[in-house]
Each structure stands twice: as structure tokens, then as C-alpha cells.
Design an enzyme around this catalytic site. Structure first.
Site, mmCIF file in Angstrom:
data_model
loop_
_atom_site.group_PDB
_atom_site.id
_atom_site.type_symbol
_atom_site.label_atom_id
_atom_site.label_comp_id
_atom_site.label_asym_id
_atom_site.label_seq_id
_atom_site.Cartn_x
_atom_site.Cartn_y
_atom_site.Cartn_z
ATOM 1 N N TRP A 1 -67.399 48.563 161.773
ATOM 2 C CA TRP A 1 -66.196 47.784 162.097
ATOM 3 C C TRP A 1 -65.083 48.066 161.089
ATOM 4 O O TRP A 1 -65.356 48.353 159.927
ATOM 5 C CB TRP A 1 -66.513 46.293 162.081
ATOM 6 C CG TRP A 1 -67.161 45.800 163.337
ATOM 7 C CD1 TRP A 1 -68.467 45.953 163.692
ATOM 8 C CD2 TRP A 1 -66.534 45.093 164.388
ATOM 9 N NE1 TRP A 1 -68.697 45.372 164.902
ATOM 10 C CE2 TRP A 1 -67.526 44.833 165.364
ATOM 11 C CE3 TRP A 1 -65.241 44.638 164.605
ATOM 12 C CZ2 TRP A 1 -67.246 44.141 166.540
ATOM 13 C CZ3 TRP A 1 -64.969 43.952 165.775
ATOM 14 C CH2 TRP A 1 -65.967 43.711 166.725
ATOM 15 N N HIS B 1 -68.372 32.240 162.919
ATOM 16 C CA HIS B 1 -69.029 33.547 162.895
ATOM 17 C C HIS B 1 -68.919 34.184 161.513
ATOM 18 O O HIS B 1 -69.889 34.759 161.006
ATOM 19 C CB HIS B 1 -68.388 34.452 163.953
ATOM 20 C CG HIS B 1 -68.914 35.852 163.979
ATOM 21 N ND1 HIS B 1 -70.123 36.179 164.541
ATOM 22 C CD2 HIS B 1 -68.393 37.018 163.521
ATOM 23 C CE1 HIS B 1 -70.330 37.474 164.429
ATOM 24 N NE2 HIS B 1 -69.285 38.016 163.807
ATOM 25 N N PHE C 1 -73.802 42.613 159.706
ATOM 26 C CA PHE C 1 -75.044 41.880 159.929
ATOM 27 C C PHE C 1 -76.254 42.813 159.883
ATOM 28 O O PHE C 1 -77.343 42.408 159.480
ATOM 29 C CB PHE C 1 -74.983 41.142 161.277
ATOM 30 C CG PHE C 1 -76.141 40.228 161.526
ATOM 31 C CD1 PHE C 1 -76.175 38.957 160.976
ATOM 32 C CD2 PHE C 1 -77.209 40.635 162.304
ATOM 33 C CE1 PHE C 1 -77.248 38.105 161.198
ATOM 34 C CE2 PHE C 1 -78.296 39.795 162.538
ATOM 35 C CZ PHE C 1 -78.307 38.528 161.987
ATOM 36 N N GLU C 2 -76.058 44.062 160.269
ATOM 37 C CA GLU C 2 -77.149 45.036 160.309
ATOM 38 C C GLU C 2 -77.395 45.728 158.969
ATOM 39 O O GLU C 2 -78.364 46.493 158.831
ATOM 40 C CB GLU C 2 -76.867 46.085 161.393
ATOM 41 C CG GLU C 2 -76.926 45.543 162.807
ATOM 42 C CD GLU C 2 -75.697 44.736 163.235
ATOM 43 O OE1 GLU C 2 -75.835 43.856 164.114
ATOM 44 O OE2 GLU C 2 -74.599 44.982 162.695
ATOM 45 N N PHE D 1 -73.524 46.198 146.035
ATOM 46 C CA PHE D 1 -72.965 45.247 147.003
ATOM 47 C C PHE D 1 -71.497 45.563 147.258
ATOM 48 O O PHE D 1 -70.625 45.234 146.454
ATOM 49 C CB PHE D 1 -73.130 43.823 146.470
ATOM 50 C CG PHE D 1 -72.739 42.757 147.449
ATOM 51 C CD1 PHE D 1 -73.590 42.414 148.482
ATOM 52 C CD2 PHE D 1 -71.532 42.100 147.328
ATOM 53 C CE1 PHE D 1 -73.248 41.419 149.390
ATOM 54 C CE2 PHE D 1 -71.164 41.101 148.234
ATOM 55 C CZ PHE D 1 -72.030 40.770 149.262
ATOM 56 N N VAL E 1 -67.370 45.142 155.902
ATOM 57 C CA VAL E 1 -66.230 44.229 155.796
ATOM 58 C C VAL E 1 -66.319 43.209 156.923
ATOM 59 O O VAL E 1 -66.618 43.540 158.066
ATOM 60 C CB VAL E 1 -64.879 44.985 155.840
ATOM 61 C CG1 VAL E 1 -64.684 45.764 157.124
ATOM 62 C CG2 VAL E 1 -63.720 44.033 155.627
ATOM 63 N N VAL E 2 -66.115 41.947 156.548
ATOM 64 C CA VAL E 2 -66.058 40.862 157.520
ATOM 65 C C VAL E 2 -64.740 40.145 157.269
ATOM 66 O O VAL E 2 -64.455 39.737 156.136
ATOM 67 C CB VAL E 2 -67.234 39.877 157.364
ATOM 68 C CG1 VAL E 2 -67.201 38.818 158.470
ATOM 69 C CG2 VAL E 2 -68.569 40.613 157.373
#
Length: 155
Positions: free
Chosen positions: A25, A88, A58-59, A113, A80-81
Site C-alpha cells: 500500500w 481500522h 497486517f501481513e 521496525f 505504512v498505515v
């Protein structure tokens, strides 16, 4: 600025085997994070680097776990989120963070990380190591992984 106080590391990672696990993403941000990790690993002398792409952040933990179990010296997890209008964001950030921590603690393999958890795209771009970015979190995650391998060898 969150990067204030960061250590200046000189690392010899020659001979190390590293897997970089990266989400897909937010292509521009991810390209910057990957480039930063590549630069940092190259600067540290790491020549055996494998890159694996997963759909999203998430994966990352399951891929990091598989990589750690393969006998590599370190894993670098990049993703990145970006906060949206639903919970969510919190669920994905918490699951990815706890999952990556669990991988490192369970396997003893350092996990760098490099998961950006940002309120908006501008924050992510500013941390992606792109021209004009104030931080290079991909490089920092790679450096942390190599530095931790070296520190663990001294224990």
C-alpha cells in the site's frame, strides 16, 4: 521532530543475511522506505538481501515470522498505515506492532521496525526518505536490525 536524538551508527554487517518484508500500500512512501533500507544495508556491507512484498501492513508479521524461521540474521519490516475515519487504523497498527514484536521475541531474530503509523499522507511522505523528507525510516529500520544483530553477538 521525532528523529531528534537518533544515534549515528557505524555498522559492519558484512556476511549478514537479511530479509526485507515490505507492504504494498502507498506506493510512493513504500518506494522511499525500500530505497532507504537498501541504502543503509549497502552502507553497512550487507550483500545478501532478499525482498518480499506482502499486500499490506497486517501481513507483515506472518511474513517476518517465515523469514526469521528461514535462518536469516535479521528481518526489516516496512509498511505504512494512514489514519482514516474508522477504527481500522488502530486495529492494523496494533496487530502489526504486536505481531512484529512477537516474531523478534519468539525467534530471537532482530526485526527492524519500519512501520509508519501516520495521521495523514504528508506525515508519511516526510518520513519516507524521499527528496525533501525530514526522516528516512526505512534506513533507520535497516540500521536498527543490523545493529541489534551485532549487539546480540556480544551477549
Amino acid at each position: 521532530m521525532s528523529g531528534a536524538g537518533a544515534p549515528s551508527l557505524t555498522l559492519d554487517g558484512s556476511g549478514l543475511r537479511v530479509v526485507v518484508v515490505a507492504a504494498s500500500w502507498h506506493t510512493t512512501v513504500m518506494d522511499g522506505l525500500l530505497d532507504g533500507a537498501r541504502r543503509a544495508l549497502g552502507k553497512a556491507g550487507v550483500t545478501e538481501v532478499r525482498e518480499v512484498r506482502v499486500p499490506g501492513s497486517f501481513e507483515l508479521p506472518v511474513a517476518a515470522a517465515k523469514a526469521a524461521a528461514s535462518g536469516v540474521d535479521a528481518v526489516v519490516a516496512l509498511g505504512v498505515v494512514i489514519r482514516g475515519g474508522t477504527p481500522h487504523f488502530e486495529y492494523v497498527c496494533q496487530a502489526a506492532t504486536q505481531g512484529l514484536s512477537s516474531v523478534a521475541l519468539t525467534t530471537g531474530v532482530p526485526v527492524g521496525f519500519g512501520l509508519l503509523t501516520c495521521d495523514d499522507e504528508a506525515q508519511a511522505l516526510d518520513r519516507a526518505g524521499l527528496p525533501g523528507s525530514s526522516e528516512d525510516k526505512g534506513a533507520e529500520a535497516a540500521e536498527a536490525a543490523v545493529a541489534t544483530v551485532l549487539a546480540l553477538r556480544d551477549l
